[in-house]
Design an enzyme around this catalytic site. Structure first.
Site, PDB file in Angstrom:
ATOM      1  N   SER A  15      -0.539  48.283  20.218  1.00 14.21           N
ATOM      2  CA  SER A  15      -0.543  47.013  19.480  1.00 14.21           C
ATOM      3  C   SER A  15      -1.330  47.119  18.172  1.00 14.21           C
ATOM      4  CB  SER A  15      -1.172  45.913  20.333  1.00 14.21           C
ATOM      5  OG  SER A  15      -0.524  45.837  21.576  1.00 14.21           O
ATOM      6  N   GLU A  35       2.116  59.049  18.116  1.00  9.79           N
ATOM      7  CA  GLU A  35       2.018  58.472  19.467  1.00  9.79           C
ATOM      8  C   GLU A  35       2.512  59.523  20.436  1.00  9.79           C
ATOM      9  OE1 GLU A  35       0.902  55.727  21.200  1.00  9.79           O
ATOM     10  OE2 GLU A  35       1.774  56.785  22.930  1.00  9.79           O
ATOM     11  N   CYS A  43       0.105  47.576  26.363  1.00  8.28           N
ATOM     12  CA  CYS A  43       0.608  46.204  26.494  1.00  8.28           C
ATOM     13  C   CYS A  43       2.099  46.187  26.814  1.00  8.28           C
ATOM     14  CB  CYS A  43       0.327  45.427  25.211  1.00  8.28           C
ATOM     15  SG  CYS A  43       1.158  43.838  25.160  1.00  8.28           S
ATOM     16  N   CYS A  48       0.540  44.057  29.707  1.00  5.66           N
ATOM     17  CA  CYS A  48       0.900  42.637  29.613  1.00  5.66           C
ATOM     18  C   CYS A  48       2.379  42.355  29.891  1.00  5.66           C
ATOM     19  CB  CYS A  48       0.583  42.098  28.216  1.00  5.66           C
ATOM     20  SG  CYS A  48      -0.884  42.782  27.479  1.00  5.66           S
ATOM     21  N   LYS A  51       3.717  43.370  33.485  1.00  2.00           N
ATOM     22  CA  LYS A  51       2.948  42.528  34.423  1.00  2.00           C
ATOM     23  C   LYS A  51       3.472  41.093  34.397  1.00  2.00           C
ATOM     24  CE  LYS A  51       0.042  40.057  33.071  1.00  2.00           C
ATOM     25  NZ  LYS A  51      -1.307  40.332  32.626  1.00  2.00           N
ATOM     26  N   ALA A 115      -2.226  63.680  18.350  1.00  3.00           N
ATOM     27  CA  ALA A 115      -2.987  64.001  17.135  1.00  3.00           C
ATOM     28  C   ALA A 115      -4.452  64.183  17.514  1.00  3.00           C
ATOM     29  CB  ALA A 115      -2.856  62.880  16.119  1.00  3.00           C
ATOM     30  N   GLY A 175     -12.355  42.867  41.101  1.00  4.97           N
ATOM     31  CA  GLY A 175     -12.131  41.426  40.971  1.00  4.97           C
ATOM     32  C   GLY A 175     -12.011  40.987  39.533  1.00  4.97           C
ATOM     33  N   TYR A 177      -9.503  41.067  35.742  1.00  2.00           N
ATOM     34  CA  TYR A 177      -8.160  40.601  35.360  1.00  2.00           C
ATOM     35  C   TYR A 177      -7.072  41.271  36.201  1.00  2.00           C
ATOM     36  CZ  TYR A 177      -9.593  38.768  30.693  1.00  2.00           C
ATOM     37  OH  TYR A 177     -10.123  38.067  29.647  1.00  2.00           O
ATOM     38  N   ILE A 178      -7.092  42.621  36.201  1.00  2.00           N
ATOM     39  CA  ILE A 178      -5.964  43.342  36.806  1.00  2.00           C
ATOM     40  C   ILE A 178      -5.953  43.158  38.323  1.00  2.00           C
ATOM     41  CG2 ILE A 178      -4.925  45.631  37.161  1.00  2.00           C
ATOM     42  CD1 ILE A 178      -5.889  46.418  34.379  1.00  2.00           C
ATOM     43  N   GLU A 181      -4.764  39.544  39.103  1.00  2.00           N
ATOM     44  CA  GLU A 181      -3.347  39.310  38.771  1.00  2.00           C
ATOM     45  C   GLU A 181      -2.417  40.036  39.739  1.00  2.00           C
ATOM     46  OE1 GLU A 181      -3.685  38.335  34.002  1.00  2.00           O
ATOM     47  OE2 GLU A 181      -2.993  40.316  34.584  1.00  2.00           O
ATOM     48  N   GLY A 262     -11.675  48.445  35.941  1.00  2.00           N
ATOM     49  CA  GLY A 262     -11.965  48.458  34.509  1.00  2.00           C
ATOM     50  C   GLY A 262     -11.248  49.589  33.796  1.00  2.00           C
ATOM     51  N   ASP A 303      -8.726  48.609  21.829  1.00  2.00           N
ATOM     52  CA  ASP A 303      -9.512  48.886  23.040  1.00  2.00           C
ATOM     53  C   ASP A 303     -10.397  50.125  22.915  1.00  2.00           C
ATOM     54  OD1 ASP A 303      -8.058  46.783  23.981  1.00  2.00           O
ATOM     55  OD2 ASP A 303      -7.233  47.813  25.734  1.00  2.00           O
ATOM     56  N   HIS A 437       2.650  11.683  28.426  1.00  2.00           N
ATOM     57  CA  HIS A 437       2.702  11.270  29.823  1.00  2.00           C
ATOM     58  C   HIS A 437       4.105  11.428  30.389  1.00  2.00           C
ATOM     59  CE1 HIS A 437       1.257   9.152  33.316  1.00  2.00           C
ATOM     60  NE2 HIS A 437       2.320   8.369  33.272  1.00  2.00           N
ATOM     61  N   GLU A 442      -2.392  15.979  29.569  1.00  2.00           N
ATOM     62  CA  GLU A 442      -2.981  14.714  29.112  1.00  2.00           C
ATOM     63  C   GLU A 442      -4.360  14.478  29.744  1.00  2.00           C
ATOM     64  OE1 GLU A 442      -1.118  10.980  30.347  1.00  2.00           O
ATOM     65  OE2 GLU A 442      -0.159  12.042  32.002  1.00  2.00           O
TER      66      GLU A 442
HETATM   67  P1  NDP Z   1     -12.185  44.125  34.326  1.00  2.00           P
HETATM   68  O1  NDP Z   1     -13.278  44.600  33.481  1.00  2.00           O
HETATM   69  O2  NDP Z   1     -11.548  42.824  34.058  1.00  2.00           O
HETATM   70  O3  NDP Z   1     -12.673  44.101  35.843  1.00  2.00           O
HETATM   71  C1  NDP Z   1     -13.159  45.251  36.458  1.00  2.00           C
HETATM   72  C2  NDP Z   1     -13.514  44.933  37.881  1.00  2.00           C
HETATM   73  O4  NDP Z   1     -13.931  46.116  38.519  1.00  2.00           O
HETATM   74  C3  NDP Z   1     -14.657  43.941  38.013  1.00  2.00           C
HETATM   75  O5  NDP Z   1     -14.461  43.175  39.168  1.00  2.00           O
HETATM   76  C4  NDP Z   1     -15.866  44.871  38.162  1.00  2.00           C
HETATM   77  O6  NDP Z   1     -16.914  44.283  38.855  1.00  2.00           O
HETATM   78  C5  NDP Z   1     -15.262  45.960  39.004  1.00  2.00           C
HETATM   79  N1  NDP Z   1     -15.940  47.229  38.884  1.00  2.00           N
HETATM   80  C6  NDP Z   1     -16.159  47.961  37.776  1.00  2.00           C
HETATM   81  N2  NDP Z   1     -16.791  49.103  38.089  1.00  2.00           N
HETATM   82  C7  NDP Z   1     -16.970  49.087  39.411  1.00  2.00           C
HETATM   83  C8  NDP Z   1     -17.566  49.979  40.331  1.00  2.00           C
HETATM   84  N3  NDP Z   1     -18.101  51.125  39.924  1.00  2.00           N
HETATM   85  N4  NDP Z   1     -17.595  49.643  41.628  1.00  2.00           N
HETATM   86  C9  NDP Z   1     -17.060  48.477  42.042  1.00  2.00           C
HETATM   87  N5  NDP Z   1     -16.467  47.582  41.228  1.00  2.00           N
HETATM   88  C10 NDP Z   1     -16.440  47.897  39.935  1.00  2.00           C
HETATM   89  O7  NDP Z   1     -11.131  45.324  34.330  1.00  2.00           O
HETATM   90  P2  NDP Z   1      -9.620  45.395  34.767  1.00  2.00           P
HETATM   91  O8  NDP Z   1      -9.415  46.807  35.184  1.00  2.00           O
HETATM   92  O9  NDP Z   1      -9.267  44.323  35.711  1.00  2.00           O
HETATM   93  O10 NDP Z   1      -8.861  45.123  33.420  1.00  2.00           O
HETATM   94  C11 NDP Z   1      -9.164  45.923  32.280  1.00  2.00           C
HETATM   95  C12 NDP Z   1      -9.097  45.118  31.022  1.00  2.00           C
HETATM   96  O11 NDP Z   1      -7.745  44.916  30.660  1.00  2.00           O
HETATM   97  C13 NDP Z   1      -9.673  43.707  31.116  1.00  2.00           C
HETATM   98  O12 NDP Z   1     -11.050  43.693  30.949  1.00  2.00           O
HETATM   99  C14 NDP Z   1      -8.953  43.016  29.981  1.00  2.00           C
HETATM  100  O13 NDP Z   1      -9.623  43.306  28.799  1.00  2.00           O
HETATM  101  C15 NDP Z   1      -7.587  43.684  29.992  1.00  2.00           C
HETATM  102  N6  NDP Z   1      -6.584  42.867  30.698  1.00  2.00           N
HETATM  103  C16 NDP Z   1      -6.285  41.630  30.235  1.00  2.00           C
HETATM  104  C17 NDP Z   1      -5.356  40.837  30.883  1.00  2.00           C
HETATM  105  C18 NDP Z   1      -5.051  39.474  30.365  1.00  2.00           C
HETATM  106  O14 NDP Z   1      -5.382  39.194  29.216  1.00  2.00           O
HETATM  107  N7  NDP Z   1      -4.488  38.587  31.166  1.00  2.00           N
HETATM  108  C19 NDP Z   1      -4.656  41.310  32.077  1.00  2.00           C
HETATM  109  C20 NDP Z   1      -5.068  42.607  32.488  1.00  2.00           C
HETATM  110  C21 NDP Z   1      -5.991  43.356  31.820  1.00  2.00           C
HETATM  111  P3  NDP Z   1     -18.104  43.528  38.077  1.00  2.00           P
HETATM  112  O15 NDP Z   1     -17.566  42.234  37.642  1.00  2.00           O
HETATM  113  O16 NDP Z   1     -19.155  43.463  39.096  1.00  2.00           O
HETATM  114  O17 NDP Z   1     -18.481  44.434  36.926  1.00  2.00           O
END
Ligand code: NDP
Length: 466
Positions: A15, A35, A43, A48, A51, A115, A175, A177-178, A181, A262, A303, A437, A442
């Site tokens: 992107s 690339e 994305c 995105c 998904k 590259a 827990g 975003y990914i 979702e 993450g 990113d 409405h 609203e």
């Molecule tokens: P996130 O950063 O959103 O979440 C990572 C999760 O993994 C958190 O729950 C985190 O816990 C946990 N975690 C990280 N390291 C460890 C570890 N060593 N042990 C246990 N748990 C761990 O990453 P995602 O992979 O879900 O998504 C990556 C990124 O992609 C997002 O941050 C976002 O920027 C982008 N994205 C955006 C979307 C959207 O806009 N709808 C959809 C999907 C992705 P803790 O909270 O405790 O750190």
């Protein structure tokens, strides 16, 4: 610039990189882009877009369940994963092709190759030496694979898009975003889903009340939650089974495991050290407010800088950089009030400060909250569909600091409200707006009495004294 092959060379066709290359070429620059994997980047290919198509597929399941409440004689007989795969992959291929054609149409020289840096102005592009006056690093990120025993037994999000069969049982770890979702969409498509995360609630960083509402909704739908748990190891069980061992000692047996822990910047092996470009501990390229790296003619966007890792942020940064370098319109993309959405079930839309962030400012803010069952679900009685809406207002200026929603259509709604919030919307302006409405939206313009006041040092002192 005449001494170089290109005025600008972009590494990475996602992107950020595609937008920067295309707009720069439109401003008259001689641009090249490399690339190595797929045009459109994460994305379009493994993020995105595919998904969201899967989220949309998942929504039909709920609607089919709901339809009889409205008089429809519908029987839900199952979901064909392969039909969805083909539809999704076809759309991804179409969009990826558009990205490539847009570049060529703009006159950008396209390299389908990796590259790497030879020095600060020279790149090796698939074995060819290429020089450029300016270089943009836009290589994005990649999913984390934690250093635990048996990690290869787990999938990452990329793998979900190549699965030939939907797993009947899956443990999703993470827990964010990914994790959230995919837990929701796989559950709605028919899988038995367990979601493991180390916080008390999913989606750290989002407003607490929405996180609580989401956890309730996930449980009500039948997703098994394991909060406050961390991963110890993964292993195989039989031919198709997986074993997940948690740090608490608990063992989960399942068919598949998805790790959503993450993402990290994809800078390994780029040869940044040869160009004198500094990175942080995670490998993120360090940039100043002009997106310039430690080499002033080398920039990094998207990113790979590990700031706000969202597609619209990346495209905005790419556009701003192109305008600055070649369009005679110097500007910065703003990192403030970036609207966000999570395509959970129900989804979340959010812009601005959370209640906790407003509280931490030490200046008084009013918090308006509304919880309601959407009209549709007063009829369907489907569990886990309650909406939560919040507006956080600065008491002195009346400016809206944050707006948040958990509920159907929240991302669509929040895009509109974000325009106003980014432009300094006040609570009184919101109140003056007549509602449409009957809609859920609203409810945002009819919030009359604050639920509470936060960030008030005086009130905090009084509380303490009491
Ligand atoms: P996130 O950063 O959103 O979440 C990572 C999760 O993994 C958190 O729950 C985190 O816990 C946990 N975690 C990280 N390291 C460890 C570890 N060593 N042990 C246990 N748990 C761990 O990453 P995602 O992979 O879900 O998504 C990556 C990124 O992609 C997002 O941050 C976002 O920027 C982008 N994205 C955006 C979307 C959207 O806009 N709808 C959809 C999907 C992705 P803790 O909270 O405790 O750190």
């Amino acid at each position: 610039m005449a001494d170089y092959d290109f005025d600008l060379f972009v590494i990475g066709g996602g992107s950020a990189g595609v937008r920067c290359a295309r707009i720069s070429a439109g401003h008259g620059a001689k641009v090249g882009i490399a690339e190595e994997r797929f045009w459109g980047g994460t994305c379009v290919n493994v993020g995105c877009v595919p998904k969201k198509i899967m989220v949309q597929a998942a929504e039909y399941g709920g609607w089919a369940d709901d339809a009889p409440a409205f008089g429809w004689d519908i029987e839900k007989r199952g979901h064909d994963w392969n039909v969805l795969r083909q539809a999704r992959d076809g759309e991804v291929a179409r969009l990826s092709g558009i990205y490539r054609r847009l570049l060529e149409g703009a006159g950008v020289t396209v390299f389908e190759a990796r590259a790497t840096f030879i020095d600060a102005h020279t790149l090796d592009v698939g074995g060819q030496r290429v020089t450029a006056a300016n270089i943009v690093i836009a290589v994005g990120g990649k999913p984390v694979r934690p250093d635990i025993p048996g990690v290869d037994c787990g999938m990452i999000s990329d793998d979900l898009f190549t699965l030939e069969k939907r797993p009947e049982r899956i443990v999703v770890v993470g827990g964010g975003y990914i994790g959230v979702e995919f837990a929701c969409l796989l559950h709605a498509l028919g899988s038995e889903v367990t979601l493991v995360y180390r916080q008390k609630l999913p989606l750290r960083g989002f407003d607490l009340e929405l996180r609580e509402g989401l956890a309730e909704a996930l449980t009500a739908q039948g997703i098994l939650l394991h909060p406050g748990e961390d991963l110890e190891s993964l292993g195989s069980a039989g031919e198709d089974g997986r074993v997940v061992t948690l740090k608490s000692g608990q063992i989960l047996e399942t068919e598949a495991v998805m790790l959503a822990l993450g993402r990290v910047p994809h800078t390994e092996g780029l040869g940044l050290e040869k160009a004198g470009i500094e990175v942080d501990r995670k490998g993120a390229v360090l940039v100043d407010e002009d997106q310039a790296t430690s080499q002033k003619h080398v920039f990094a966007i998207g990113d790979v800088t590990d700031r706000v890792n969202l597609t619209p942020m990346a495209t905005n940064l790419g556009h701003a950089l192109a305008d600055t370098l070649f369009g005679n319109k110097p500007r910065h993309a703003s990192y403030e009030n970036v609207p966000k959405a999570v395509f959970s079930s129900p989804p979340i839309g959010s812009v601005g400060m959370t209640e906790d962030e407003a509280d931490a400012r030490g200046k008084p803010a009013e918090v308006f909250v509304n919880r309601f069952t959407p009209m549709r679900h007063a009829i369907t009685k489907r569990d886990g569909r309650r909406s939560v809406m919040k507006v956080i207002v600065d008491c002195e200026t009346r400016v809206i600091l944050g707006m948040h929603m958990l509920g159907e259509d929240a991302p669509e709604m929040m895009q509109g409200f974000a325009v106003a919030v980014v432009n300094g919307l006040t609570k009184e302006q919101l109140d003056r707006t007549i509602g449409i409405h009957p809609t859920a939206a609203e409810e945002f313009v009819t919030l009359r009495s604050p639920a509470r006041r936060v960030g008030d040092p005086q009130a905090a002192e009084e509380d303490e004294a009491a």
